[in-house]
Design an enzyme around this catalytic site. Sequence first.
Site, PDB file in Angstrom:
ATOM      1  N   ASP A 112      -0.250  12.154  -4.732  1.00 18.96           N
ATOM      2  CA  ASP A 112      -0.156  13.579  -5.057  1.00 18.96           C
ATOM      3  C   ASP A 112      -0.253  13.753  -6.573  1.00 18.96           C
ATOM      4  O   ASP A 112       0.540  13.176  -7.316  1.00 18.96           O
ATOM      5  CB  ASP A 112       1.180  14.130  -4.549  1.00 18.96           C
ATOM      6  N   LYS A 170       0.702  21.006 -11.552  1.00 21.31           N
ATOM      7  CA  LYS A 170       1.407  21.905 -12.451  1.00 21.31           C
ATOM      8  C   LYS A 170       2.247  21.114 -13.454  1.00 21.31           C
ATOM      9  O   LYS A 170       2.897  20.132 -13.099  1.00 21.31           O
ATOM     10  CB  LYS A 170       2.317  22.856 -11.663  1.00 21.31           C
ATOM     11  N   GLU A 227       4.825   4.720   4.023  1.00 20.22           N
ATOM     12  CA  GLU A 227       4.455   6.106   4.314  1.00 20.22           C
ATOM     13  C   GLU A 227       5.684   6.856   4.823  1.00 20.22           C
ATOM     14  O   GLU A 227       6.613   6.245   5.370  1.00 20.22           O
ATOM     15  CB  GLU A 227       3.335   6.128   5.370  1.00 20.22           C
ATOM     16  N   GLU A 230       0.865  -1.179   0.000  1.00 27.29           N
ATOM     17  CA  GLU A 230       0.000   0.000   0.000  1.00 27.29           C
ATOM     18  C   GLU A 230       0.901   1.229   0.000  1.00 27.29           C
ATOM     19  O   GLU A 230       1.571   1.531   0.995  1.00 27.29           O
ATOM     20  CB  GLU A 230      -0.883  -0.023   1.246  1.00 27.29           C
ATOM     21  N   THR A 276     -11.814   6.496   1.463  1.00 32.57           N
ATOM     22  CA  THR A 276     -10.774   7.210   2.190  1.00 32.57           C
ATOM     23  C   THR A 276     -11.187   8.642   2.515  1.00 32.57           C
ATOM     24  O   THR A 276     -12.178   9.165   1.999  1.00 32.57           O
ATOM     25  CB  THR A 276      -9.471   7.266   1.371  1.00 32.57           C
TER      26      THR A 276
END
Length: 210
Positions: free
Chosen positions: A115, A119, A65, A40, A187
């Site tokens: 994420d 841009k 993470e 994950e 989530t």
Amino acid sequence: MGDRHHDALERLWPAYGMSVSTEPLDATAVFGRSAPLVVEIGSGMGDATAAMAAADPERDYLAVEVHVPGIANLLGHIDARGLRNLRIVRGDALELVRDMLPPDRLAAVHVFFPDPWPKLKHHKRRLIQPAHVALLRSRLVPGSGVLHCATDWAPYAASMLSTLSADPELVNTVDGFAPRPPHRVTTHFERRAARQGRDVFDLVFQRRAA
């Protein structure tokens, strides 16, 4: 972090946490059994990850993470729920996959709400791009391993679909975007997207048989 998170890190990290390194990971030793393994990537605060692991006891989960409060929160979930099929890895997920996991090993890789780097000049930082996908795919079990992505950023979803479809060893399990599989717990990011009127896109690709 509050006292609860500091306590979780101090008490539980030695038993359920590890850092990314160059040493191969012996999942059988880590989990005390041989079972299908799910990675994950980006577990955030860990609420959804803990729920998925709890509902899927026949498989082992590695949550990767870098956000320390999220790691501490997930450690608390592991302790409170008595989850023995979930471990946390702190560090870069691509380094974990490249240096610690052997090819053809993973039952699934989950990339939920990464994420989007919206841009144009930052697109090179996106996780789902051809070289990274090739690495993740190489660790999936041929013929059954699944790469499951989800995003609420429509331009990134289109880019993900194009990138995953172009990989010669991945096949889309549906035509285009997939319905949200029941096992993917809703989530925090998904709930926020719904409140803000954004759609969520799931992509479920399987590695071709050797």
